[in-house]
Scaffold this motif. Structure first.
Motif, PDB file in Angstrom:
ATOM      1  N   LYS A   1     -17.657   1.331 -27.009  1.00  0.00           N
ATOM      2  CA  LYS A   1     -17.327   0.947 -25.641  1.00  0.00           C
ATOM      3  C   LYS A   1     -17.676  -0.522 -25.454  1.00  0.00           C
ATOM      4  CE  LYS A   1     -18.092   2.375 -20.832  1.00  0.00           C
ATOM      5  NZ  LYS A   1     -16.691   2.758 -20.598  1.00  0.00           N
ATOM      6  N   ASN A   2     -16.695  -1.329 -25.082  1.00  0.00           N
ATOM      7  CA  ASN A   2     -16.888  -2.752 -24.822  1.00  0.00           C
ATOM      8  C   ASN A   2     -16.338  -3.090 -23.445  1.00  0.00           C
ATOM      9  OD1 ASN A   2     -17.803  -3.648 -27.611  1.00  0.00           O
ATOM     10  ND2 ASN A   2     -15.832  -2.715 -28.094  1.00  0.00           N
ATOM     11  N   GLU A   3     -17.051  -3.928 -22.718  1.00  0.00           N
ATOM     12  CA  GLU A   3     -16.614  -4.356 -21.389  1.00  0.00           C
ATOM     13  C   GLU A   3     -16.974  -5.820 -21.186  1.00  0.00           C
ATOM     14  OE1 GLU A   3     -18.352  -2.009 -18.341  1.00  0.00           O
ATOM     15  OE2 GLU A   3     -17.516  -0.111 -19.041  1.00  0.00           O
ATOM     16  N   ILE A   4     -16.123  -6.527 -20.474  1.00  0.00           N
ATOM     17  CA  ILE A   4     -16.454  -7.858 -20.003  1.00  0.00           C
ATOM     18  C   ILE A   4     -15.793  -8.056 -18.641  1.00  0.00           C
ATOM     19  CG2 ILE A   4     -14.521  -8.898 -21.272  1.00  0.00           C
ATOM     20  CD1 ILE A   4     -16.341 -11.424 -21.527  1.00  0.00           C
ATOM     21  N   ASP A   5     -16.575  -8.546 -17.689  1.00  0.00           N
ATOM     22  CA  ASP A   5     -16.103  -8.743 -16.322  1.00  0.00           C
ATOM     23  C   ASP A   5     -16.506 -10.136 -15.856  1.00  0.00           C
ATOM     24  OD1 ASP A   5     -15.364  -5.786 -15.449  1.00  0.00           O
ATOM     25  OD2 ASP A   5     -17.293  -5.686 -16.453  1.00  0.00           O
ATOM     26  N   LEU A   6     -15.579 -10.820 -15.221  1.00  0.00           N
ATOM     27  CA  LEU A   6     -15.860 -12.092 -14.575  1.00  0.00           C
ATOM     28  C   LEU A   6     -15.445 -11.977 -13.119  1.00  0.00           C
ATOM     29  CD1 LEU A   6     -14.667 -12.744 -17.648  1.00  0.00           C
ATOM     30  CD2 LEU A   6     -15.149 -15.081 -16.941  1.00  0.00           C
ATOM     31  N   PHE A   7     -16.284 -12.425 -12.209  1.00  0.00           N
ATOM     32  CA  PHE A   7     -15.929 -12.314 -10.808  1.00  0.00           C
ATOM     33  C   PHE A   7     -16.343 -13.564 -10.051  1.00  0.00           C
ATOM     34  CE2 PHE A   7     -20.261 -10.708 -10.940  1.00  0.00           C
ATOM     35  CZ  PHE A   7     -20.844 -11.276  -9.812  1.00  0.00           C
ATOM     36  N   VAL A   8     -15.583 -13.850  -9.003  1.00  0.00           N
ATOM     37  CA  VAL A   8     -15.867 -14.955  -8.093  1.00  0.00           C
ATOM     38  C   VAL A   8     -15.713 -14.430  -6.678  1.00  0.00           C
ATOM     39  CG1 VAL A   8     -15.201 -17.254  -7.298  1.00  0.00           C
ATOM     40  CG2 VAL A   8     -15.028 -16.678  -9.721  1.00  0.00           C
ATOM     41  N   LYS A   9     -16.694 -14.710  -5.821  1.00  0.00           N
ATOM     42  CA  LYS A   9     -16.597 -14.378  -4.404  1.00  0.00           C
ATOM     43  C   LYS A   9     -16.838 -15.655  -3.607  1.00  0.00           C
ATOM     44  CE  LYS A   9     -18.203  -9.589  -4.825  1.00  0.00           C
ATOM     45  NZ  LYS A   9     -16.974  -8.922  -4.366  1.00  0.00           N
ATOM     46  N   HIS A  10     -15.973 -15.877  -2.636  1.00  0.00           N
ATOM     47  CA  HIS A  10     -16.105 -17.083  -1.808  1.00  0.00           C
ATOM     48  C   HIS A  10     -15.986 -16.708  -0.339  1.00  0.00           C
ATOM     49  CE1 HIS A  10     -15.910 -21.273  -0.630  1.00  0.00           C
ATOM     50  NE2 HIS A  10     -14.820 -20.998   0.079  1.00  0.00           N
ATOM     51  N   LEU A  11     -16.934 -17.217   0.458  1.00  0.00           N
ATOM     52  CA  LEU A  11     -16.955 -16.954   1.892  1.00  0.00           C
ATOM     53  C   LEU A  11     -16.374 -18.144   2.643  1.00  0.00           C
ATOM     54  CD1 LEU A  11     -17.943 -15.376   4.427  1.00  0.00           C
ATOM     55  CD2 LEU A  11     -20.104 -16.621   4.186  1.00  0.00           C
ATOM     56  N   PHE A  12     -15.337 -17.893   3.437  1.00  0.00           N
ATOM     57  CA  PHE A  12     -14.831 -18.925   4.335  1.00  0.00           C
ATOM     58  C   PHE A  12     -14.571 -18.277   5.686  1.00  0.00           C
ATOM     59  CE2 PHE A  12     -11.204 -17.138   2.168  1.00  0.00           C
ATOM     60  CZ  PHE A  12     -10.230 -17.001   3.139  1.00  0.00           C
ATOM     61  N   ARG A  13     -15.076 -18.974   6.732  1.00  0.00           N
ATOM     62  CA  ARG A  13     -15.128 -18.379   8.061  1.00  0.00           C
ATOM     63  C   ARG A  13     -15.889 -17.047   7.948  1.00  0.00           C
ATOM     64  NH1 ARG A  13      -9.325 -19.482  11.106  1.00  0.00           N
ATOM     65  NH2 ARG A  13      -9.389 -21.768  10.948  1.00  0.00           N
ATOM     66  N   ASP A  14     -15.237 -15.946   8.284  1.00  0.00           N
ATOM     67  CA  ASP A  14     -15.903 -14.645   8.208  1.00  0.00           C
ATOM     68  C   ASP A  14     -15.289 -13.766   7.134  1.00  0.00           C
ATOM     69  OD1 ASP A  14     -17.692 -14.914  10.617  1.00  0.00           O
ATOM     70  OD2 ASP A  14     -15.736 -15.239  11.538  1.00  0.00           O
TER      71      ASP A  14
ATOM     72  N   ILE B   1      -7.544  -9.197  -6.897  1.00  0.00           N
ATOM     73  CA  ILE B   1      -7.747 -10.222  -5.886  1.00  0.00           C
ATOM     74  C   ILE B   1      -7.784  -9.538  -4.527  1.00  0.00           C
ATOM     75  CG2 ILE B   1      -6.871 -12.362  -4.860  1.00  0.00           C
ATOM     76  CD1 ILE B   1      -5.315 -12.829  -7.447  1.00  0.00           C
ATOM     77  N   GLY B   2      -8.824  -9.804  -3.748  1.00  0.00           N
ATOM     78  CA  GLY B   2      -8.953  -9.151  -2.452  1.00  0.00           C
ATOM     79  C   GLY B   2      -9.465 -10.090  -1.386  1.00  0.00           C
ATOM     80  N   LEU B   3      -9.109  -9.795  -0.159  1.00  0.00           N
ATOM     81  CA  LEU B   3      -9.574 -10.564   0.999  1.00  0.00           C
ATOM     82  C   LEU B   3      -9.916  -9.573   2.101  1.00  0.00           C
ATOM     83  CD1 LEU B   3      -9.913 -13.357   2.466  1.00  0.00           C
ATOM     84  CD2 LEU B   3      -7.577 -12.992   3.332  1.00  0.00           C
TER      85      LEU B   3
ATOM     86  N   VAL C   1     -14.248 -12.826   3.074  1.00  0.00           N
ATOM     87  CA  VAL C   1     -14.686 -12.941   1.686  1.00  0.00           C
ATOM     88  C   VAL C   1     -13.476 -12.775   0.782  1.00  0.00           C
ATOM     89  CG1 VAL C   1     -16.124 -11.967  -0.131  1.00  0.00           C
ATOM     90  CG2 VAL C   1     -16.984 -12.063   2.207  1.00  0.00           C
ATOM     91  N   LEU C   2     -13.218 -13.799  -0.007  1.00  0.00           N
ATOM     92  CA  LEU C   2     -12.160 -13.740  -1.015  1.00  0.00           C
ATOM     93  C   LEU C   2     -12.806 -13.436  -2.352  1.00  0.00           C
ATOM     94  CD1 LEU C   2      -9.187 -14.228  -1.898  1.00  0.00           C
ATOM     95  CD2 LEU C   2      -9.854 -16.612  -2.336  1.00  0.00           C
TER      96      LEU C   2
END
Length: 592
Positions: free
Chosen positions: A152-165, A216-218, A167-168
């Motif tokens: 079992k191998n996994e790799i995850d990269l994530f970015v979260k950015h807050l603008f106004r109220d 990708i979520g907002l 979260v992207l």
């Protein structure tokens, strides 16, 4: 037909755009988007689990098989209480990350890395990578000891950015699972017959799943029930197997919440597209490609406040599947909530439904030992009646009690096929059972009762218990194949001192029934063909005990150990595929 679909999409997107323009711009709440990892090691030595009902929220209808490799088998339909978090290690300082490495019995190497960049006020970047493998042998019911490796191998990269109220969030991940079709039920295929007829089954054949995707979520996590909000979620993955099956999966969902003169208008709309190649199409009895487009819209009207509220809506789907007729489905979406005593007790009840896409990778992960050329029909949960209550028995004890009754069409069940195989060296011809599962369908009514308790008696001790009872009624099948009538789980975490913490996980599952269908003798030339013979097989109740410990050597270094299946049980997760018995894993971790 596709031009009509394009028109529908344009209308939906225009409506969403108008709602977005009406969104209010006065939100002033703050949200924390930076939070350090608090990793715990689960036993990933199982590639799959028992079939189960997977439920995350009360509102979400669920009646489907689920594969989850944590911690040993995840056969329990648990809605975790918010406070029910059990750590197996001492709390880590909010540094940049953590590195863990270990080695276990049966040559079980393990490594895991967590990294967070929390220096930015409005952004968070993180990486997670993990490897776990095993090269164990397992003794089957027939007496043979066979190789049952997994990786079992996994790799995850994530970015979260807050603008106004808002979260992207952006997540990119890649997963790779490798294993063998190592099992067989009851009697092994004779070696000469297996060598001369390679198409009998996949015994000892290597398989691997590789999936890479992006999400990708907002969303506005601070929004109140009467705020104007708009959010979306887009996900795509590419899935491939060693046996040459491929899948493209894309799903886009948009949520709109808009206050009205009376109440709040809600709308969820989206489109799902999947395409699988090199599978056996049931409608054509040939190898080919299968694609599907599913459009859904879920409008609703919300009235009330935080103490008492009501949601009235409908769920609609329009599905076009390449090897099925186009269908339109409709279900209610009604939910009532009442909190007579805030923070002490809450009651809820509702009716809803769900159209379930059984796309290729979903089935592959739910039961990896399914025939790799599988083509599974979609299911439709017409109604789900549910209700329950949750609250606090004391400051240290939370509880939840719930019940639901669901009605589902075309629910898939797994079975093994048994046939006569003819070879000059064998007379009479032996009966041979395939070791990959096929799928049959039935309409199913299911009653589920659930109770959960979380208790923290001191700052050192936490306990979570859950029990589920199931009752099934089917139109044609004698049993709900592979599904238990009850299951239970108990999690205990104890902090001995500032350096040492311990935990135990106990899983219980009732007996199940597995199905083998014996195909009729093809040499029978009677006017009326003989029907297949259904053979029911008992799968014993399962008991699994896991023990974990973590000892903090310094502020940076810690040692951990984990004993898996400490009850030395050899239960079968799928008929013919027993799990690994007792095994252990130990190592060190370094936080930085």
């Amino acid at each position: 037909m596709f031009k009509s679909i394009q028109y529908i999409l344009v209308i939906i997107l225009m409506g969403i755009g108008l709602a977005a323009q009406a969104q209010r711009d006065t939100l002033t709440q703050e949200v924390e988007v930076t939070k350090a990892y608090k990793p715990t090691l689960s036993d990933a030595n199982k590639l799959n689990s028992m079939p189960t009902i997977d439920e995350t929220e009360h509102q979400k209808p669920t009646f489907n098989y689920t594969i989850n490799s944590q911690p040993v088998f995840s056969s329990f339909s648990v809605n975790p209480l918010k406070a029910a978090i059990i750590e197996t290690q001492a709390p880590q300082d909010n540094g940049y990350g953590l590195v863990r490495a270990g080695l276990g019995t049966t040559f079980r190497p393990y490594g895991e890395v967590f990294f967070n960049n929390v220096n930015s006020k409005n952004s968070l970047f993180g990486i997670h990578a993990m490897h776990l493998s095993s090269f164990d042998k397992i003794e089957l019911e027939g007496g043979n000891k066979v190789d049952a490796p997994f990786m079992k191998n996994e790799i995850d990269l994530f970015v979260k950015h807050l603008f106004r109220d808002n979260v992207l969030s952006v997540n990119i991940d890649f997963k790779h699972d490798a294993f063998n079709y190592y099992g067989y039920p009851l009697v092994a295929v004779p070696d000469p017959l297996l060598e001369n007829n390679q198409d009998i089954n996949y015994f000892d054949t290597k398989q691997s799943f590789a999936k890479g995707g992006i999400n990708i979520g907002l969303k506005n996590p601070t929004a109140e029930y009467d705020d104007a909000t708009i959010g979306f979620n887009f996900s795509y993955h590419y899935f491939g197997t060693k046996t040459d099956q491929r899948e493209h999966y894309a799903n886009f969902i948009m949520d709109v919440q808009q206050p009205m003169i009376t109440g709040v208008g809600l709308l969820e709309g989206g489109i799902l597209y999947t395409q699988a190649s090199d599978i056996f199409l049931q409608a054509d009895s040939a190898i080919g490609n299968r694609s599907q487009i599913i459009i859904h819209a879920k409008p609703a009207w919300f009235i009330g406040d935080e103490t008492a509220n009501l949601k009235l809506g409908v769920n609609t789907w329009f599905a076009m599947v390449s090897d099925e007729d186009a269908v339109a489905k409709l279900s209610p979406n009604i939910r009532a909530n009442w909190t007579p005593v805030p923070e002490l007790i809450s009651l809820y009840a509702g009716i809803d439904g769900k159209y379930i896409s059984n796309h290729y990778s979903k089935i592959a992960y739910e039961n990896p030992f399914t025939d790799p050329e599988h083509d599974v029909m979609n299911a439709f949960q017409k109604f789900r009646f549910y209700g329950g209550f949750d609250g606090k028995l004391s400051k240290k004890t939370n509880f939840k009690v719930s019940a639901e009754y669901s009605i589902t069409d075309n629910q898939p069940f797994y079975y093994l096929s048994e046939s006569l195989y003819f070879d000059p060296d064998y007379n009479p011809a032996p009966l041979v059972t395939d070791n990959t599962f096929k799928v049959l369908y039935d309409n199913t009514n299911r009653l589920k009762l659930n109770a959960e308790v979380f208790h923290a008696s001191t700052d050192k001790l936490e306990l979570t218990a859950s029990v589920n009872y199931y009752n099934y009624k089917l139109d044609e099948q004698e049993e709900a194949w592979n599904l238990p009538t009850w299951d239970a789980t108990l999690n205990i975490g104890y902090k001995v001192n500032e350096q040492l913490s311990l935990s135990a996980d106990i899983f219980l599952m009732g007996e199940r029934k597995a199905l083998v269908i014996q195909q009729p003798d093809p040499r029978n030339f009677t006017a009326v063909a003989l029907p297949p013979t259904y053979k029911s097989n008992n799968l014993d109740a399962a008991f699994d005990l896991n023990l974990k410990g973590n000892y903090q050597l310094t502020n940076k270094f810690a040692a951990f150990a984990q004993l898996n299946n400490f009850g030395f049980q050899k239960y079968q997760r799928w008929f013919g595929y027993p799990v690994q018995s007792f095994n252990m894993l130990a190592g060190i971790s370094y936080s930085f």
